[in-house]
Design a protein around this motif. Structure first.
Motif, mmCIF file in Angstrom:
data_model
loop_
_atom_site.group_PDB
_atom_site.id
_atom_site.type_symbol
_atom_site.label_atom_id
_atom_site.label_comp_id
_atom_site.label_asym_id
_atom_site.label_seq_id
_atom_site.Cartn_x
_atom_site.Cartn_y
_atom_site.Cartn_z
ATOM 1 N N SER A 1 0.871 -1.168 0.000
ATOM 2 C CA SER A 1 0.000 0.000 0.000
ATOM 3 C C SER A 1 0.904 1.212 0.000
ATOM 4 O O SER A 1 2.114 1.084 -0.016
ATOM 5 C CB SER A 1 -0.903 0.014 1.222
ATOM 6 N N ARG A 2 0.339 2.373 0.001
ATOM 7 C CA ARG A 2 1.111 3.611 -0.003
ATOM 8 C C ARG A 2 2.040 3.702 -1.206
ATOM 9 O O ARG A 2 3.146 4.184 -1.078
ATOM 10 C CB ARG A 2 1.988 3.721 1.248
ATOM 11 N N LEU A 3 1.565 3.194 -2.339
ATOM 12 C CA LEU A 3 2.431 3.270 -3.506
ATOM 13 C C LEU A 3 2.471 4.654 -4.097
ATOM 14 O O LEU A 3 3.199 4.885 -5.049
ATOM 15 C CB LEU A 3 1.965 2.282 -4.569
ATOM 16 N N GLU A 4 1.676 5.590 -3.548
ATOM 17 C CA GLU A 4 1.745 6.918 -4.162
ATOM 18 C C GLU A 4 3.083 7.576 -3.913
ATOM 19 O O GLU A 4 3.420 8.542 -4.586
ATOM 20 C CB GLU A 4 0.621 7.817 -3.653
ATOM 21 N N VAL A 5 3.845 7.022 -2.950
ATOM 22 C CA VAL A 5 5.211 7.535 -2.781
ATOM 23 C C VAL A 5 6.003 7.326 -4.062
ATOM 24 O O VAL A 5 6.688 8.216 -4.555
ATOM 25 C CB VAL A 5 5.898 6.804 -1.610
#
Lengths: 366, 72, 539
Positions: free
Chosen positions: A264-268
């Protein structure tokens, strides 16, 4: 005397243009609110029309091999009127540069670090871009080769991971938007992503095999365009009607990925890729601005000009754009038609005048 | 803030000017000083708070209000 | 203050003027005191040479006479300790003193130095000279000087032999599989070790002497026809431009000839193993061997060389490719891990998974310092421990590393000075930094740089730092070859040796930017396979 001593190869040019076009993923989010779920069609239309326009640029560059656009203007229009036309180009480059500085400042400010003053972000970014420009176009081209595959892989990866969130009913009905909005959206995408290849008219003369310019540029545009298309389809399919409201559909779409609570948090990753691409775009515009100023004042090397133009760019952006709303409004409603003047009108007129005057003349070998 | 700005500009001058003088590139020096003074004027007025009209806004105004060449 | 500045600037101008004048006058000032050449009389010559080196503890001057008829007097001068007494006794003194007495009356006269050189001495290397400086230099390199009465030239007989370290396993480069010979401090031994690996007549080894007081011999080894001749010329030009006092180690040479003295990345590689140096020479590079140093320099250097190890090539490719990628990962961790930790805890707390966030927040609870200060402090403490571990005498070393690592770390956590996650991060960084030994010095500086950037600008700062690092690497050239070579000017066929290691039968070409004179290394269809059915059945 040649202003830039480095040379880039045709494959480096292709990667450079591909990076350039891919960097338009986040800026193209401005088009979503107008053409809603038909943005992907607007993208395809923009690229098709854009390819024709880019062919004009390449024809102009091929007519005068080894000369960048400022020199070409001098040759076509004569010394005085040519300088007037060149000044328009310089104005365009510097305004785009300041626009991109503001853009990166806003991007970082909104999504990554909301409490930093925008001038700090812009100054650090401008510092890096100035350093890259001082080292020359060769270094920028080499960096591109490293950066080019990264955003593509990230987009494909997120596309694959978002497959279960996608619904293809989000695309229907196709062609629902009225024609006027469609044309406006096409215009926006064209002027944000595709036509900025105009800046490459300052870069193409320094290739070591100028005959391959057309092939490299077209391949680069097609490659970048495909990646952009994949990204847009991913956003529309995953978000549906949400995509036209949100500031950045890409980031929202990627934040939906939550596989097994680990991935998750791949928007980084997406923001990192976007910053890298914006760096390349800003560097190319910066380079074009610096080189054109140096060319028009007939300097021997463009190095001293780099820092002042950077500072002018930063402060121009601070005074020109108050907020994101004003920037969006300006880019969506006002600037597209204005940019047609510099993107289509002037190069086309230049090409026609060059053909009429039968330039380059046989006795102008220098 | 003004002090920081002045320090930055003095730093830029110290970085570029000695090598230009040593290589005797007078034309580059002139262009550099002109551009740097434009930058300094802009930076200074921005720091003090004086509003400079911006060319981008001017163009927008021109296109929208006078020529009505915009999308709606 | 102004007065001080004016005085300082006048002094500097005076210094530079003096240096210019001195450079112009240098060639003529050399031997105004002593005459350059020998004279005919033995006594004068002997006095001349004694005047230069006679006052030393280890100088031996042996006067004798030979030739039964005419009793020619001669003398030998040598430095005991640098010469082999057996050769002097057996091959110089014995033939001259004894065998000349056995000659008959009608034997040719032996006061001609050329006759002595060609007929009497049974030593391999003999040369003659009349120049005092040359004679003294060669005596200081281990030769024996033979002065004969009524001859204006002297013979320099190479009898050098001294104690040096034996060929042993190199201490800085240990391998799992592969030869364990390492270079020593003796130039001749090193050259021999290299020649034993490449038994080819194209291997050219040229010699230069650098250093005005140390007169260190430096050899350049390359393969003629494979190495770029412009590269060799450039290396020779730069070596000849070194006009310094002393060259004590190859590191001196490296710092004088490197391409980017202000960059933290070195553009000249070094190695202690002969097979590693031989492999680099075979790819088209040039190697520089220095007398007195077991470290050989290889030119040009690419960044990926630091991640390649010689025993990568001696094992099979699959595990080795995995280990290569682990090396890249370890380098990335050693540079970025403290910075990422600082950025995450200071700026981007929302990126940490929730469960981990709670435990990290609990661990940071009583800690007085912000993450940036903690990271810098721990980094400095670790560097102190590492340096102490290198310099300590052997018996104490083990105790200090255990004390340092366990006790200090644990006590710091218990005392509340540092959070436990920070200790883990720093320990991981420290261990990862040893995986790529060629880049420990650049890694150390980069780590600090990234931590500071992360402390001020978070994730964006790290991105900016990475972009800046890449700009610097992309603009670096090592003797004309771009530093990021298979990657940055992209050459797909050379990527077979960068992130992975392609099998040896697939490595058909040498690296294109270095070995382009003779690109093909081996034949194409070398993939091993068991013999086909038809071949075995026909027997």
């Amino acid at each position: 005397m040649r202003l830039e001593r480095g040379e880039i190869s045709s494959s480096q040019l292709m990667f450079l243009i591909s990076c350039f076009i891919q960097g338009g993923l986040y800026p193209s989010s401005l088009a979503y609110s107008i053409s809603k779920h038909d943005t992907w069609l607007a993208l395809i239309a923009a690229f098709i029309i854009g390819v024709f326009i880019v062919l004009i640029y390449i024809a102009l560059a091929n007519k005068f091999p080894g000369k960048n656009i400022i020199e070409i203007n001098d040759l076509i229009y004569g010394p005085y009127f040519g300088k007037l036309v060149s000044l328009q180009y310089i104005y365009f480059f510097i305004i785009s540069l300041s626009g991109y500085f503001w853009f990166i400042g806003d991007f970082v400010l909104t999504f990554i670090m909301p409490e930093t003053p925008i001038i700090v972000i812009m100054t650090m970014f401008a510092f890096i871009c100035a350093w890259a420009v001082r080292k020359g176009i060769e270094v920028i081209a080499r960096l591109c080769v490293i950066f080019v595959f990264l955003p593509g892989i990230i987009i494909l990866l997120t596309f694959a991971l978002l497959l279960k969130n996608m619904e293809f009913t989000n695309f229907l009905p196709v062609f629902e938007v009225p024609l006027e909005d469609f044309i406006q959206s096409t215009n926006i995408i064209m002027h944000i992503s595709v036509c900025e290849v105009l800046a490459f008219l300052m870069v193409i003369p320094y290739m070591n095999k100028p005959k391959q310019a057309r092939r490299s540029v077209l391949l680069g545009i097609i490659g970048g365009g495909l990646i952009l298309l994949t990204g847009t389809i991913r956003n529309i399919a995953a978000l549906g009607p949400l995509s036209e409201i949100v500031t950045s559909p890409s980031l929202l779409a990627v934040s939906l990925i939550n596989i097994g609570k680990i991935i998750s948090r791949l928007e980084v990753l997406v923001s990192m890729a976007q910053i890298l691409l914006l760096f390349i775009i800003t560097s190319v515009f910066y380079y074009a601005a610096v080189l054109s100023v140096a060319q028009i004042t007939k300097l021997q090397s463009y190095l001293p000009v780099v820092i002042p133009i950077g500072i002018i760019g930063i402060f121009l952006s601070l005074i020109s754009y108050d907020s994101r709303m004003q920037f969006s409004y300006s880019t969506m409603y006002i600037t597209p038609l204005l940019s047609m003047h510099i993107y289509i009108a002037i190069p086309l007129i230049s090409l026609i005048v060059a053909k009429l005057r039968k330039l380059p003349q046989r006795n102008e070998r220098n | 803030m003004i002090f920081l700005l002045v320090c930055v500009f003095i730093g830029v001058i110290l970085f570029e000017v000695p090598s230009l003088i040593r290589k005797k590139h007078w034309r580059e020096l002139i262009v550099f000083l002109i551009l740097l003074s434009i930058a300094f004027v802009m930076a200074f007025s921005e720091t003090i708070g004086v509003k400079i009209p911006s060319p981008a806004k001017g163009m927008d105004h021109l296109m929208e209000d006078i020529l009505h060449l915009n999308y709606h | 203050m102004l007065h001080y500045l004016i005085k300082k600037s006048k002094f500097l101008m005076l210094l530079s003027q003096n240096a210019l004048e001195r450079n112009k006058q240098e060639p003529s000032q050399d031997d105004q005191n002593t005459p350059a050449n020998l004279s005919q009389s033995l006594k004068t010559n002997l006095d001349l040479i004694k005047g230069v080196i006679g006052n030393n503890y280890d100088v031996v001057i042996r006067e004798f006479s030979f030739d039964r008829q005419r009793q020619v007097s001669a003398s030998l001068i040598y430095l005991s300790g640098m010469t082999d007494p057996t050769i002097i006794n057996e091959s110089i003194l014995k033939p001259l003193m004894f065998e000349s007495r056995l000659s008959s009356d009608s034997a040719p006269k032996l006061d001609d130095i050329e006759m002595i050189r060609t007929t009497m001495l049974s030593v391999g290397e003999v040369s003659k000279s009349a120049n005092i400086d040359e004679i003294v230099d060669s005596c200081l390199s281990g030769s024996t000087i033979l002065l004969v009465n009524n001859c204006h030239e002297a013979l320099m007989i190479m009898t050098a032999d001294w104690k040096s370290r034996s060929v042993d396993e190199p201490k800085t480069e240990s391998v799992v599989r592969g030869p364990r010979e390492g270079f020593t401090e003796n130039l001749l031994t090193n050259t021999t070790l290299l020649r034993r690996k490449i038994k080819n007549s194209d291997l050219t080894i040229e010699s230069i002497k650098i250093g005005q007081r140390t007169k260190t011999s430096v050899n350049i080894a390359y393969i003629k026809g494979l190495a770029n001749p412009l590269l060799i010329e450039e290396i020779k030009r730069r070596l000849n431009d070194i006009k310094t006092d002393s060259i004590l180690e190859s590191g001196y040479i490296e710092q004088f000839i490197e391409d980017a003295p202000f960059s933290i990345f070195s553009t000249v590689a070094n190695t202690e193993k002969p097979d590693s140096a031989a492999a680099k020479i075979l790819e088209g590079r040039a190697a520089i061997l220095t007398d007195g140093s077991p470290f050989t320099l290889t030119i040009p250097m690419l960044l990926i060389e630091s991640f390649q190890c010689s025993d990568d090539y001696y094992s099979r490719p699959y595990f080795v490719s995995f280990i290569r990628m682990i090396r890249y990962l370890a380098y990335a961790i050693s540079i970025l891990a403290p910075a990422t930790y600082v950025a995450l805890t200071t700026f981007h707390q929302e990126l940490i998974p929730t469960a981990l966030l709670f435990s990290m927040a609990a661990a940071q609870e009583g800690v007085p310092f912000p993450a940036l200060v903690e990271a810098m402090g721990m980094g400095v403490v670790f560097e102190i421990l590492r340096e102490a571990g290198v310099r300590l005498p052997r018996p104490v070393g083990q105790a200090v590393s255990i004390v340092g690592a366990l006790v200090i770390g644990q006590s710091a956590v218990t005392a509340g000075l540092i959070g436990a996650p920070m200790v883990i991060v720093v320990a991981l960084t420290a261990v990862a930094s040893f995986v790529v030994p060629a880049q420990t010095d650049s890694g150390g500086i980069l780590r600090i740089f990234f931590v500071v950037l992360a402390g001020f600008l978070g994730g964006f700062g790290i991105m900016i730092g990475l972009i800046g690092l890449l700009i610097h690497l992309a603009s670096l050239r090592s003797f004309g070859t771009p530093y990021l070579s298979p990657l940055a000017p992209l050459s797909v066929s050379d990527l077979k040796d960068s992130f992975i290691r392609a099998p040896l039968w697939a490595m058909i070409t040498r690296p294109r930017t270095i070995g382009w004179h003779d690109l093909k290394r081996q034949e194409f269809r070398l993939k091993p396979s068991p013999p086909l059915e038809e071949d075995t059945q026909s027997k």
